[in-house]
Design an enzyme around this catalytic site. Structure first.
Site, mmCIF file in Angstrom:
data_model
loop_
_atom_site.group_PDB
_atom_site.id
_atom_site.type_symbol
_atom_site.label_atom_id
_atom_site.label_comp_id
_atom_site.label_asym_id
_atom_site.label_seq_id
_atom_site.Cartn_x
_atom_site.Cartn_y
_atom_site.Cartn_z
ATOM 1 N N LYS A 283 0.843 -1.201 0.000
ATOM 2 C CA LYS A 283 0.000 0.000 0.000
ATOM 3 C C LYS A 283 0.871 1.242 0.000
ATOM 4 C CE LYS A 283 -3.393 -2.467 2.789
ATOM 5 N NZ LYS A 283 -3.929 -2.677 4.151
ATOM 6 N N TYR B 47 -5.058 5.606 -1.248
ATOM 7 C CA TYR B 47 -3.902 4.701 -1.293
ATOM 8 C C TYR B 47 -3.989 3.733 -2.467
ATOM 9 C CZ TYR B 47 -7.108 2.084 1.818
ATOM 10 O OH TYR B 47 -8.191 1.474 2.395
ATOM 11 N N ASP C 196 -14.000 -3.497 13.301
ATOM 12 C CA ASP C 196 -12.724 -3.188 13.961
ATOM 13 C C ASP C 196 -12.840 -3.292 15.480
ATOM 14 O OD1 ASP C 196 -11.730 -2.830 11.481
ATOM 15 O OD2 ASP C 196 -11.416 -0.665 11.625
HETATM 16 C C1 LIG Z 1 -10.839 -2.209 1.584
HETATM 17 C C2 LIG Z 1 -12.022 -2.325 0.652
HETATM 18 C C3 LIG Z 1 -13.316 -2.237 1.123
HETATM 19 N N1 LIG Z 1 -14.357 -2.353 0.256
HETATM 20 C C4 LIG Z 1 -15.718 -2.227 0.790
HETATM 21 C C5 LIG Z 1 -16.056 -3.246 1.860
HETATM 22 C C6 LIG Z 1 -17.000 -2.529 2.777
HETATM 23 O O1 LIG Z 1 -18.332 -2.663 2.310
HETATM 24 C C7 LIG Z 1 -16.590 -1.060 2.646
HETATM 25 C C8 LIG Z 1 -15.768 -0.556 3.817
HETATM 26 O O2 LIG Z 1 -14.703 -1.467 3.995
HETATM 27 P P1 LIG Z 1 -13.853 -1.414 5.316
HETATM 28 O O3 LIG Z 1 -14.732 -1.162 6.492
HETATM 29 O O4 LIG Z 1 -12.942 -2.623 5.321
HETATM 30 O O5 LIG Z 1 -12.989 -0.099 5.055
HETATM 31 P P2 LIG Z 1 -11.765 0.398 5.985
HETATM 32 O O6 LIG Z 1 -12.067 0.175 7.420
HETATM 33 O O7 LIG Z 1 -11.413 1.750 5.523
HETATM 34 O O8 LIG Z 1 -10.601 -0.622 5.595
HETATM 35 C C9 LIG Z 1 -9.381 -0.216 5.023
HETATM 36 O O9 LIG Z 1 -8.679 0.445 6.028
HETATM 37 C C10 LIG Z 1 -7.345 0.136 6.272
HETATM 38 C C11 LIG Z 1 -6.647 1.379 6.752
HETATM 39 C C12 LIG Z 1 -6.607 -0.518 5.185
HETATM 40 O O10 LIG Z 1 -5.379 -0.448 5.084
HETATM 41 C C13 LIG Z 1 -7.332 -1.381 4.250
HETATM 42 O O11 LIG Z 1 -7.046 -1.009 2.923
HETATM 43 C C14 LIG Z 1 -8.773 -1.448 4.438
HETATM 44 O O12 LIG Z 1 -8.986 -2.548 5.283
HETATM 45 O O13 LIG Z 1 -15.814 -0.966 1.440
HETATM 46 C C15 LIG Z 1 -14.186 -2.547 -1.097
HETATM 47 O O14 LIG Z 1 -15.162 -2.660 -1.869
HETATM 48 N N2 LIG Z 1 -12.903 -2.646 -1.582
HETATM 49 C C16 LIG Z 1 -11.807 -2.539 -0.751
HETATM 50 O O15 LIG Z 1 -10.660 -2.621 -1.257
#
Ligand SMILES: Cc1cn([C@H]2C[C@H](O)[C@@H](COP(=O)(O)OP(=O)(O)O[C@H]3O[C@H](C)C(=O)[C@H](O)[C@H]3O)O2)c(=O)[nH]c1=O
Length: 184
Positions: A72, A132, A170
């Site tokens: 990343k 990112y 989380d």
């Molecule tokens: C990561 C990702 C998520 N999604 C969808 C899945 C969920 O419906 C929604 C939110 O996902 P999430 O809650 O996992 O998003 P973050 O909490 O910002 O997660 C990210 O935050 C940390 C900082 C990271 O480094 C990772 O890239 C990633 O895990 O987006 C997608 O469709 N594609 C993707 O690549």
């Protein structure tokens, strides 16, 4: 582009040059040739962007397991974060150690988080936009993470679990001690 190593092998801070003038500034925020000249031989295949409305929002600690492990390259388009990478590579002399770097729209810094590291951040300003590049596509079946405030990791986020804004996912991530690292 200036590249600064950190205490964790492979985690580096990039500082692309900004050309300022009376209007503001211009930068090539990512240039494949410059990146490869800097020794970063990475093939990014997806761009991600997340917006966090409130200060104290924590996203992480996350990683995708092999075969979907991701490198990343993180930057901030608006606002500011404390960006954190944790070494999960089996046998690494810095296993379990982390680096934390402030990335902001103001400082223009970027953090490279290689495969084998967990990644997370806490917002230090409201209305923070994080962008990112990643080297592997989203793979929900390979999605994994660790509790951000695990005392065994010793990360000073500047916000407690009680006051942090966290996703339900989380809030229930496992402790570092329970991890059997998939990064061999
Ligand atoms: C990561 C990702 C998520 N999604 C969808 C899945 C969920 O419906 C929604 C939110 O996902 P999430 O809650 O996992 O998003 P973050 O909490 O910002 O997660 C990210 O935050 C940390 C900082 C990271 O480094 C990772 O890239 C990633 O895990 O987006 C997608 O469709 N594609 C993707 O690549």
């Amino acid at each position: 582009m200036e590249v600064t190593p950190t205490d964790l092998d492979g985690v580096v801070i990039l500082n692309p040059r900004r050309f300022g003038d009376s209007r503001g500034w211009f930068t090539e925020s990512w240039n494949e040739a410059r990146m490869r000249e800097a020794g970063l031989d990475l093939d990014f295949i997806q761009d991600n962007q997340s917006f966090s409305a409130d200060i104290g929002t924590v996203r992480g600690l996350h990683f995708q397991t092999p075969p979907a492990a991701q490198d990343k390259l993180v930057r901030v388009l608006a606002g500011a974060i404390l960006d954190v990478a944790v070494d999960l590579r089996a046998g690494s002399p810095t296993y379990g150690r982390h680096v934390a770097v402030e990335l902001s729209a103001g400082n223009g810094l970027q953090l490279l988080v290689p495969k084998g590291f967990a990644h997370g951040f806490v917002t230090r300003e409201a209305n923070t936009m994080v962008f990112y590049k990643v080297t592997a596509a989203y793979a929900p079946d390979c999605d994994a993470g660790l509790a951000f405030d695990d005392p065994d990791l010793g990360i000073d986020w500047g916000v407690s679990r009680e006051r942090a804004i966290l996703s339900d996912k989380d809030r229930v991530l496992p402790r570092f001690a329970a991890l059997e690292t998939p990064f061999r």
